[in-house]
Design an enzyme around this catalytic site. Structure first.
Site, PDB file in Angstrom:
ATOM      1  N   GLY A  10       0.832  -1.207   0.000  1.00  0.00           N
ATOM      2  CA  GLY A  10       0.000   0.000   0.000  1.00  0.00           C
ATOM      3  C   GLY A  10       0.861   1.250   0.000  1.00  0.00           C
ATOM      4  O   GLY A  10       2.099   1.174  -0.049  1.00  0.00           O
ATOM      5  N   PHE A  11       0.209   2.382   0.073  1.00  0.00           N
ATOM      6  CA  PHE A  11       0.895   3.678   0.031  1.00  0.00           C
ATOM      7  C   PHE A  11       1.900   3.808   1.184  1.00  0.00           C
ATOM      8  O   PHE A  11       3.119   3.917   0.959  1.00  0.00           O
ATOM      9  CB  PHE A  11      -0.186   4.768   0.055  1.00  0.00           C
ATOM     10  CG  PHE A  11       0.251   6.123   0.502  1.00  0.00           C
ATOM     11  CD1 PHE A  11       1.346   6.756  -0.088  1.00  0.00           C
ATOM     12  CD2 PHE A  11      -0.457   6.792   1.498  1.00  0.00           C
ATOM     13  CE1 PHE A  11       1.738   8.025   0.320  1.00  0.00           C
ATOM     14  CE2 PHE A  11      -0.090   8.057   1.902  1.00  0.00           C
ATOM     15  CZ  PHE A  11       1.023   8.676   1.323  1.00  0.00           C
ATOM     16  N   ILE A  12       1.436   3.740   2.409  1.00  0.00           N
ATOM     17  CA  ILE A  12       2.334   3.965   3.546  1.00  0.00           C
ATOM     18  C   ILE A  12       3.249   2.753   3.748  1.00  0.00           C
ATOM     19  O   ILE A  12       4.450   2.896   3.980  1.00  0.00           O
ATOM     20  CB  ILE A  12       1.525   4.282   4.833  1.00  0.00           C
ATOM     21  CG1 ILE A  12       0.700   5.563   4.609  1.00  0.00           C
ATOM     22  CG2 ILE A  12       2.458   4.446   6.039  1.00  0.00           C
ATOM     23  CD1 ILE A  12      -0.199   5.962   5.762  1.00  0.00           C
ATOM     24  N   ASP A  31       0.535  -8.880   1.424  1.00  0.00           N
ATOM     25  CA  ASP A  31      -0.494  -7.985   0.893  1.00  0.00           C
ATOM     26  C   ASP A  31      -1.379  -8.808  -0.042  1.00  0.00           C
ATOM     27  O   ASP A  31      -0.870  -9.598  -0.829  1.00  0.00           O
ATOM     28  CB  ASP A  31       0.172  -6.830   0.131  1.00  0.00           C
ATOM     29  CG  ASP A  31      -0.737  -5.622   0.015  1.00  0.00           C
ATOM     30  OD1 ASP A  31      -0.348  -4.532   0.453  1.00  0.00           O
ATOM     31  OD2 ASP A  31      -1.862  -5.761  -0.527  1.00  0.00           O
ATOM     32  N   GLY A  36      -3.795  -2.386  -2.221  1.00  0.00           N
ATOM     33  CA  GLY A  36      -2.382  -2.113  -2.489  1.00  0.00           C
ATOM     34  C   GLY A  36      -2.077  -2.445  -3.943  1.00  0.00           C
ATOM     35  O   GLY A  36      -2.928  -3.015  -4.638  1.00  0.00           O
ATOM     36  N   LEU A  76      -0.256  -2.761   8.872  1.00  0.00           N
ATOM     37  CA  LEU A  76      -0.884  -1.672   8.113  1.00  0.00           C
ATOM     38  C   LEU A  76      -2.038  -2.152   7.240  1.00  0.00           C
ATOM     39  O   LEU A  76      -2.735  -1.329   6.657  1.00  0.00           O
ATOM     40  CB  LEU A  76       0.158  -0.966   7.218  1.00  0.00           C
ATOM     41  CG  LEU A  76       1.102  -0.037   7.956  1.00  0.00           C
ATOM     42  CD1 LEU A  76       2.382  -0.755   8.317  1.00  0.00           C
ATOM     43  CD2 LEU A  76       1.409   1.194   7.150  1.00  0.00           C
ATOM     44  N   TYR A 149     -15.634   2.533  10.556  1.00  0.00           N
ATOM     45  CA  TYR A 149     -14.171   2.556  10.449  1.00  0.00           C
ATOM     46  C   TYR A 149     -13.551   2.970  11.783  1.00  0.00           C
ATOM     47  O   TYR A 149     -12.647   2.315  12.311  1.00  0.00           O
ATOM     48  CB  TYR A 149     -13.773   3.522   9.326  1.00  0.00           C
ATOM     49  CG  TYR A 149     -12.292   3.599   9.068  1.00  0.00           C
ATOM     50  CD1 TYR A 149     -11.573   2.456   8.750  1.00  0.00           C
ATOM     51  CD2 TYR A 149     -11.603   4.809   9.142  1.00  0.00           C
ATOM     52  CE1 TYR A 149     -10.217   2.512   8.507  1.00  0.00           C
ATOM     53  CE2 TYR A 149     -10.247   4.883   8.898  1.00  0.00           C
ATOM     54  CZ  TYR A 149      -9.553   3.730   8.585  1.00  0.00           C
ATOM     55  OH  TYR A 149      -8.212   3.798   8.355  1.00  0.00           O
TER      56      TYR A 149
END
Ligand code: UDP
Length: 319
Positions: A10-12, A31, A36, A76, A149
């Site tokens: 993913g991004f982070i 992942d 992602g 994450l 969330y």
């Protein structure tokens, strides 16, 4: 160090993988590529200290095996973005609750340290400025999917703290405020990549609501620096930390800034919330992190300001 990153494509997560590899660590990413992207880690292919496992954190046996091979797990993998949660309410809850319980129980069996990434959504509609880690959580009705969330991430935090207290599992909880930078996608609603793409394509820049809502954006590499400093600090064990940049900006001002930095001809279009998300949608008005605990513990201050973060993001999207 041998590290596992769930959601590492993913991004982070992918920026975290880069930073750990730069330190000389070994990195395994798990992942399922649901949100992602393999493109985020493509440049790491061929690095002998990097391994990508395409699988899901819903599988306990997969996690047990991976966890037994590492010293630390950065968790994450989670449902990403308000829009994604509204569009995939069931999957979002299952990934955040069952997935996290799987990660924590597998880590506990291997006695492996865990960094749990949580979110500023935890504070919900609390407009206290700034928000300290012990601030009240103010949430709307369960009929509004957005709040699931916040609720599921709160359960994740409770679980992590319970594992720490009852099983002495070393855990650090980081509550990330809004992040930005290269590799972030607008596909799941994130405002900065959406605005940058719209401005570069000369499309209308879509400001939801009246644009007076405010957010603080932290450059992703600053966030990673804070996370890595926390894992080296024994006093961080069993604690919760806000990570973010304290400068806030209204979404209207952000739209104007992106248009100006991209030298775009785009104009701003206001889109009602019910059209952008769903009927009855409630936005968060503001949320500034109190980062004094982070500063006292690791002396952290973000280094990249919003203009520079946007410039780097724009460059990425141009590429
Ligand atoms: N937003 C917007 N236009 C977009 C996408 C998002 O005005 O095209 C707004 C959104 O309603 C929110 C803010 O930008 O008020 C930040 O949204 P994001 O989903 O990036 O983060 P979060 O709401 O989770 O803080």
């Amino acid at each position: 160090m041998k590290a596992l990153i769930t959601g590492g494509a993913g991004f982070i997560g992918s920026h975290l993988a880069d930073a750990l590899l730069e330190r000389g660590d070994k990195v395994t990413v798990i992942d399922d590529l649901s949100t992602g992207s393999i493109e985020n880690v493509r440049h790491l292919e061929g690095n002998k200290r990097f391994r990508l496992v395409i699988d899901t954190i819903m599988s306990e046996s997969v996690l047990d095996k991976l966890m037994s091979e590492v010293d630390i797990a950065f968790h994450l993998a989670a449902s990403v973005g308000v829009k994604y949660v509204i569009d995939n309410p069931l999957k979002s809850i299952q990934i955040n609750i069952t997935g996290t319980e799987n990660v924590l129980s597998a880590a506990n069996r291997s006695k492996c340290k865990v960094v749990l990434t949580s979110t500023s959504e935890i504070y919900g509609k609390n407009t206290t400025d700034p928000l300290r880690e012990d601030a009240q959580r103010i949430l709307g009705s369960t009929t509004i999917a957005r709040w699931s969330y916040s609720a599921t991430k709160a359960v994740d935090e409770f679980l992590a703290l319970a594992y720490h207290r009852e099983k002495q599992l070393p855990v650090v909880i980081v509550r990330l405020f809004n992040n930005c930078g290269p590799r972030q996608t607008g596909q799941y609603g994130m405002v900065i990549p959406r605005f940058v793409k719209q401005a570069l394509l000369g499309h209308n820049v879509t400001v939801f609501g009246d644009g007076s809502q405010r957010r603080c954006f932290c450059y992703v590499k600053d966030t990673i620096k804070a996370i890595l400093a926390l894992i080296d600090e024994p006093a961080a064990n069993g604690e919760v930390f806000n990570i973010g940049n304290r400068r806030d900006i209204s979404i209207s001002e952000l739209a104007e800034l992106v248009i100006s930095l991209t030298k775009s001809e785009s104009v701003i279009e206001h889109v009602p919330y019910e059209q952008a998300y769903e009927r009855g949608f409630e936005d968060i008005e503001r949320g500034t992190p109190d980062t004094s605990k982070l500063k006292e513990t690791i002396g952290f201050e973000p280094e990249v300001n919003l203009e520079e973060a946007l410039a780097r993001t724009i460059e990425y999207f141009r590429g």
